[in-house]
Design a protein around this motif. Structure first.
Motif, PDB file in Angstrom:
ATOM      1  N   LEU A 182     -14.894 -21.941 -41.018  1.00 17.83           N
ATOM      2  CA  LEU A 182     -15.923 -21.832 -39.991  1.00 17.83           C
ATOM      3  C   LEU A 182     -15.499 -20.838 -38.916  1.00 17.83           C
ATOM      4  O   LEU A 182     -14.327 -20.748 -38.551  1.00 17.83           O
ATOM      5  CB  LEU A 182     -16.189 -23.194 -39.366  1.00 17.83           C
ATOM      6  CG  LEU A 182     -16.714 -24.285 -40.313  1.00 17.83           C
ATOM      7  CD1 LEU A 182     -16.897 -25.601 -39.554  1.00 17.83           C
ATOM      8  CD2 LEU A 182     -18.028 -23.857 -40.957  1.00 17.83           C
ATOM      9  N   GLY A 183     -16.462 -20.071 -38.409  1.00 18.31           N
ATOM     10  CA  GLY A 183     -16.191 -19.135 -37.333  1.00 18.31           C
ATOM     11  C   GLY A 183     -15.911 -17.734 -37.838  1.00 18.31           C
ATOM     12  O   GLY A 183     -15.708 -17.501 -39.036  1.00 18.31           O
TER      13      GLY A 183
ATOM     14  N   GLY B 184      -4.900 -17.162 -43.897  1.00 17.73           N
ATOM     15  CA  GLY B 184      -4.288 -16.136 -44.733  1.00 17.73           C
ATOM     16  C   GLY B 184      -4.310 -14.755 -44.126  1.00 17.73           C
ATOM     17  O   GLY B 184      -3.518 -13.893 -44.493  1.00 17.73           O
ATOM     18  N   LEU B 185      -5.219 -14.526 -43.177  1.00 21.25           N
ATOM     19  CA  LEU B 185      -5.321 -13.232 -42.499  1.00 21.25           C
ATOM     20  C   LEU B 185      -4.998 -13.354 -41.015  1.00 21.25           C
ATOM     21  O   LEU B 185      -5.493 -12.559 -40.203  1.00 21.25           O
ATOM     22  CB  LEU B 185      -6.722 -12.629 -42.707  1.00 21.25           C
ATOM     23  CG  LEU B 185      -6.914 -11.720 -43.935  1.00 21.25           C
ATOM     24  CD1 LEU B 185      -6.122 -10.431 -43.804  1.00 21.25           C
ATOM     25  CD2 LEU B 185      -6.583 -12.418 -45.248  1.00 21.25           C
ATOM     26  N   GLY B 186      -4.189 -14.372 -40.642  1.00 23.41           N
ATOM     27  CA  GLY B 186      -3.629 -14.399 -39.307  1.00 23.41           C
ATOM     28  C   GLY B 186      -4.275 -15.326 -38.308  1.00 23.41           C
ATOM     29  O   GLY B 186      -4.012 -15.219 -37.114  1.00 23.41           O
ATOM     30  N   ASN B 187      -5.113 -16.281 -38.745  1.00 30.10           N
ATOM     31  CA  ASN B 187      -5.730 -17.233 -37.826  1.00 30.10           C
ATOM     32  C   ASN B 187      -5.379 -18.655 -38.269  1.00 30.10           C
ATOM     33  O   ASN B 187      -6.158 -19.321 -38.956  1.00 30.10           O
ATOM     34  CB  ASN B 187      -7.246 -17.048 -37.790  1.00 30.10           C
ATOM     35  CG  ASN B 187      -7.924 -18.005 -36.822  1.00 30.10           C
ATOM     36  OD1 ASN B 187      -7.286 -18.537 -35.907  1.00 30.10           O
ATOM     37  ND2 ASN B 187      -9.221 -18.237 -37.027  1.00 30.10           N
ATOM     38  N   PRO B 188      -4.214 -19.168 -37.861  1.00 28.84           N
ATOM     39  CA  PRO B 188      -3.759 -20.485 -38.347  1.00 28.84           C
ATOM     40  C   PRO B 188      -4.615 -21.648 -37.866  1.00 28.84           C
ATOM     41  O   PRO B 188      -4.560 -22.736 -38.452  1.00 28.84           O
ATOM     42  CB  PRO B 188      -2.340 -20.583 -37.796  1.00 28.84           C
ATOM     43  CG  PRO B 188      -2.308 -19.659 -36.612  1.00 28.84           C
ATOM     44  CD  PRO B 188      -3.234 -18.532 -36.955  1.00 28.84           C
ATOM     45  N   SER B 189      -5.415 -21.445 -36.832  1.00 25.69           N
ATOM     46  CA  SER B 189      -6.217 -22.547 -36.310  1.00 25.69           C
ATOM     47  C   SER B 189      -7.596 -22.648 -36.953  1.00 25.69           C
ATOM     48  O   SER B 189      -8.417 -23.477 -36.558  1.00 25.69           O
ATOM     49  CB  SER B 189      -6.385 -22.393 -34.790  1.00 25.69           C
ATOM     50  OG  SER B 189      -7.055 -21.176 -34.479  1.00 25.69           O
ATOM     51  N   ALA B 190      -7.876 -21.798 -37.954  1.00 20.98           N
ATOM     52  CA  ALA B 190      -9.197 -21.812 -38.599  1.00 20.98           C
ATOM     53  C   ALA B 190      -9.462 -23.164 -39.256  1.00 20.98           C
ATOM     54  O   ALA B 190      -8.547 -23.832 -39.767  1.00 20.98           O
ATOM     55  CB  ALA B 190      -9.274 -20.697 -39.628  1.00 20.98           C
ATOM     56  N   ILE B 191     -10.740 -23.587 -39.240  1.00 19.00           N
ATOM     57  CA  ILE B 191     -11.152 -24.875 -39.806  1.00 19.00           C
ATOM     58  C   ILE B 191     -11.745 -24.660 -41.190  1.00 19.00           C
ATOM     59  O   ILE B 191     -12.724 -23.931 -41.363  1.00 19.00           O
ATOM     60  CB  ILE B 191     -12.187 -25.564 -38.886  1.00 19.00           C
ATOM     61  CG1 ILE B 191     -11.583 -25.813 -37.506  1.00 19.00           C
ATOM     62  CG2 ILE B 191     -12.684 -26.869 -39.514  1.00 19.00           C
ATOM     63  CD1 ILE B 191     -12.582 -26.349 -36.490  1.00 19.00           C
ATOM     64  N   LEU B 192     -11.142 -25.292 -42.209  1.00 18.00           N
ATOM     65  CA  LEU B 192     -11.608 -25.148 -43.579  1.00 18.00           C
ATOM     66  C   LEU B 192     -12.921 -25.911 -43.768  1.00 18.00           C
ATOM     67  O   LEU B 192     -13.029 -27.090 -43.447  1.00 18.00           O
ATOM     68  CB  LEU B 192     -10.551 -25.684 -44.553  1.00 18.00           C
ATOM     69  CG  LEU B 192     -10.913 -25.639 -46.043  1.00 18.00           C
ATOM     70  CD1 LEU B 192     -11.101 -24.208 -46.528  1.00 18.00           C
ATOM     71  CD2 LEU B 192      -9.846 -26.358 -46.871  1.00 18.00           C
TER      72      LEU B 192
END
Length: 761
Positions: free
Chosen positions: A451-452, A458-466
């Protein structure tokens, strides 16, 4: 293996006319010194000096029964040829160009066969070789021309002669061996758009049996356009390259070369020209096709960058006057950070930051025999290669998403091959060849939606929500092995010293694989189908050619006609998809199709006339009719609505070279007035028609060059694309994705004027 009556009927009147012309006028593939604006050949002796290694042994270009065109270092220097893509204007039925959104990734097609997708898993249809070393990936394959002895371009399947499969043809980049004496050369170029280039080469013997040498090259140019969002450059060039080599000759029968090369491309991201108004914002179409509003400048926090390097060891041993053996060991790696702004707007609408890494190891052994009546080569080849890419597809919409895609493809392949020619009579020879290939391909594909619009872990955003995992095919579930024997047979009749006719049949093969963008959920592909991957493609090619020389080599005409039966054509592509069933496309996925059947027929005519010792006229015309006969989509044969990409039906080139003897500053010399006019027919960028397709166009080049008599000094003024023609070379077609829609095109170089100075110490 026979050309049946039904297949003969498929040869249209244009090709039948070419056959008649071939018989009446005689012809062969253009001589090396006749391609481009070449030094004038004034005698039969000059023609016979043209030597190529198209069949892995030295032969004159007039004698080799293969469709091959050769470019010498002197020719390339004389007209300031920048890189191998510039050769295409003088090559029949050939497309060589930088892939969309890149400066150094190569897209190559010969006689309708090629591969436009640079992602992991898709192998080239045209083999690129540097000193007989196959480049497994297209990244960094747009080789700038320096430290070269010659370039050979072979058309048609070449699997019985080369280590790796070359189903469509081969481009051979042959570097110069080190000189027996100390040798130093310098070439400098300045030109429009802030162009500044320098190539420095030096070599020296360090003993009676050892030599070392190296080349350093710097290619820099401002952009053809501007980035109106960042203020930076668009279509600029910033490339550094170097090559080192050491050669050893412990005795007259043994030659060893150790070589290493490095290329680094620090050019700015190349962004396309929007062909449509912004769907939501109403952003207008820019007036300059080289300008952009793109805002994506980094991938994984890195500026755009392409690094490639390789090392190799070549050992040649002459056993006796007839037998010789050769070993070629090579290792190569490359890494690319590629921020790709599909929408070319200042907003985040459709952006793809990507990382590509490739590595390969190859080993080839071949044995060459050169007897009085029998000549040939036999070899074994092995390659172990890995191609990996990961990227985010960041899309605006009611719910912005970042789709992470990772493809990891391993290839292990080995082959044995042999090709020999036996002289049945003084004028008649028979060539037989065969190749057995085993391709093992293993893959892992992962596709996840986050989301977002900030990207994935994998491309540098560890806080991304699956949000969802669409594809997870890891752990060895994707694996296939393809095996194939491909033969070649040719009959060559040398009617006399000047006329050489040949007929050949050859088969080509390229193994199957897996689409690294595979989306099992969104495209509803059954798991069994995904695991099977796409099938190998094969081709059967029949060719008739005639090579001739007249008036002691002052006039040559060179012709060939061919017919190909192309099966299971691999066509990778990306399609917009609706993953949640709301009626709006919200993602895209890879869908690779094996088009069942295609027929390709064509004719090629190349000629040169040295009208006087100082005036040469040369030309090329090629025709191709490539047509799908079976192409299923959703169970329906849509072949009549599909076309071959990167395959213009008609191509032509006319070149003139007029030398004027002119002493300067006490030194003899000559001024060469060189002109070239090229024509390319309408070209499709994809299998379906779109605004990205390019209508027919013409290009004009002019050079004025002074060369000192001893050849040590050369100065030139060069104009490329003098008509400043804007012509499309590729693009992205996703008009339904994002808020703005993506329909962007990339263009060939505009008019450029440059000056060159070369000095050999």
């Amino acid at each position: 293996m026979r050309l049946t009556k039904n297949k003969l009927k498929l040869l249209n009147p244009a090709i039948q006319s070419a056959v008649a012309l071939l018989v009446l006028s005689g012809g062969n593939v253009v001589h090396a010194q006749d391609t481009g604006a070449a030094p004038v050949a004034t005698s039969e002796e000059a023609v016979n000096k043209v030597v190529v290694t198209a069949r892995r042994r030295e032969e004159t270009l007039q004698d080799v029964p293969v469709s091959v065109t050769a470019f010498s270092a002197d020719q390339l220097s004389k007209v300031a040829t920048p890189d191998i893509t510039a050769l295409a204007v003088a090559l029949p039925n050939t497309t060589l160009k930088a892939s969309r959104a890149t400066n150094s990734t190569l897209t190559a097609f010969i006689r309708g066969v090629g591969q436009a997708d640079p992602l992991a898993g898709f192998e080239a249809g045209v083999g690129i070789y540097i000193d007989d070393i196959y480049l497994a990936r297209p990244q960094a394959a747009v080789a700038d021309i320096y430290d070269v002895e010659r370039i050979e371009v072979l058309r048609g399947p070449q699997g019985t002669l080369y280590g790796r499969n070359t189903i469509g043809g081969a481009v051979k980049y042959v570097t110069r061996k080190l000189a027996p004496k100390t040798d130093a050369r310098l070439r400098a170029t300045i030109g429009e758009f802030g162009q500044k280039e320098i190539v420095a080469t030096a070599s020296t013997p360090i003993s009676e049996t050892a030599r070392i040498g190296g080349t350093f090259a710097r290619f820099k140019r401002d952009g053809f356009g501007k980035n109106l969002t960042t203020g930076g450059e668009n279509y600029d060039k910033d490339v550094t390259a170097a090559r080192l080599s050491a050669e050893f000759t412990p005795n007259q029968d043994l030659f060893i070369r150790i070589a290493g090369d490095l290329t680094q491309d620090d050019s700015s991201p190349k962004n396309g020209h929007r062909l449509i108004v912004g769907r939501t914002s109403g952003a207008p179409i820019l007036g300059n096709v080289f300008d952009t509003r793109a805002n994506l400048m980094k991938a994984l926090g890195q500026d755009q960058e392409v690094k490639a390097h390789g090392v190799s060891a070549t050992v040649e041993y002459t056993i006796n006057n007839e037998w010789s053996v050769k070993s070629i060991t090579a290792s190569r790696k490359d890494k690319s950070y590629a921020p790709i702004d599909f929408d070319s707007l200042a907003v985040v609408d459709m952006e793809v930051p990507a990382l590509y890494t490739n590595k390969q190891f190859s080993q080839e052994f071949n044995l060459t025999y050169n007897g009085e009546r029998l000549q040939g080569v036999a070899g074994i080849y092995y390659i172990d290669a890995n191609a990996f890419n990961k990227f985010d597809t960041i899309l605006a919409g009611a719910v912005p998403t970042s789709t992470f895609t990772s493809g990891d493809i391993d290839t292990k392949a080995w082959a044995i091959y042999a090709d020999g020619s036996y002289q049945l009579t003084d004028g008649l020879s028979l060539s037989l060849g065969g190749r057995y290939t085993v391709d093992q391909r293993d893959a892992e594909v992962l596709r996840q939606i986050y989301l977002g619009a900030a990207g994935s872990p994998g491309l540098g955003n560890p806080s991304a929500i699956l949000f969802r995992t669409d594809t997870d095919l890891r752990g060895g579930v994707l694996s296939r092995k393809d095996k194939k024997f491909t033969p070649r047979v040719a009959l060559n009749y040398k009617m006399n010293a000047d006329h050489n006719v040949y007929a050949s049949y050859s088969e080509g093969f390229k193994g199957g694989g897996f689409d690294p963008r595979l989306n099992v959920v969104g495209t509803r592909i059954p798991l069994a189908v995904a695991r099977a991957g796409y099938a190998p493609e094969t081709i059967e090619t029949y060719e008739l050619g005639l090579k001739s020389a007249f008036n002691r080599g002052r006039i040559t005409t060179n012709a060939a006609v061919f017919y190909s039966d192309y099966q299971d054509v691999q066509i990778p592509g990306s399609v917009a998809i609706d993953t949640n069933g709301d009626g709006r496309d919200d993602s895209f996925a890879g869908v690779t199709t094996n088009a069942g059947k295609a027929k390709i027929k064509g004719a090629e005519l190349e000629a040169v006339a040295n009208l006087t010792p100082n005036f040469m006229v040369a030309g090329m015309y090629s025709y191709i009719d490539a047509e799908y006969k079976e192409y299923f989509s959703a169970g329906v044969n849509v072949a009549s609505a599909r076309t071959f990409q990167n395959t213009p039906k008609n191509s032509a080139n006319l070149r003139v070279n007029y030398d004027i003897p002119l002493p300067i500053m006490g030194h003899g010399g000559k001024i060469s007035l060189i002109g070239s006019a090229s024509y390319k027919g309408a070209t499709a960028q994809f299998e379906t028609a779109s605004l990205i397709d390019q209508e027919s166009y013409k290009l004009y080049d002019v050079s004025i060059v002074w060369t000192r008599t001893d050849g040590r000094v050369r100065a030139g003024l060069h104009g490329k694309n003098l008509g400043d023609k804007h012509y499309k070379t590729g693009g992205y077609l996703f008009p339904t994705l994002g808020n703005e829609g993506t329909l962007t095109a990339f263009y060939g170089n505009p008019r450029q004027v440059s000056a060159t100075l070369e000095y050999r110490f």
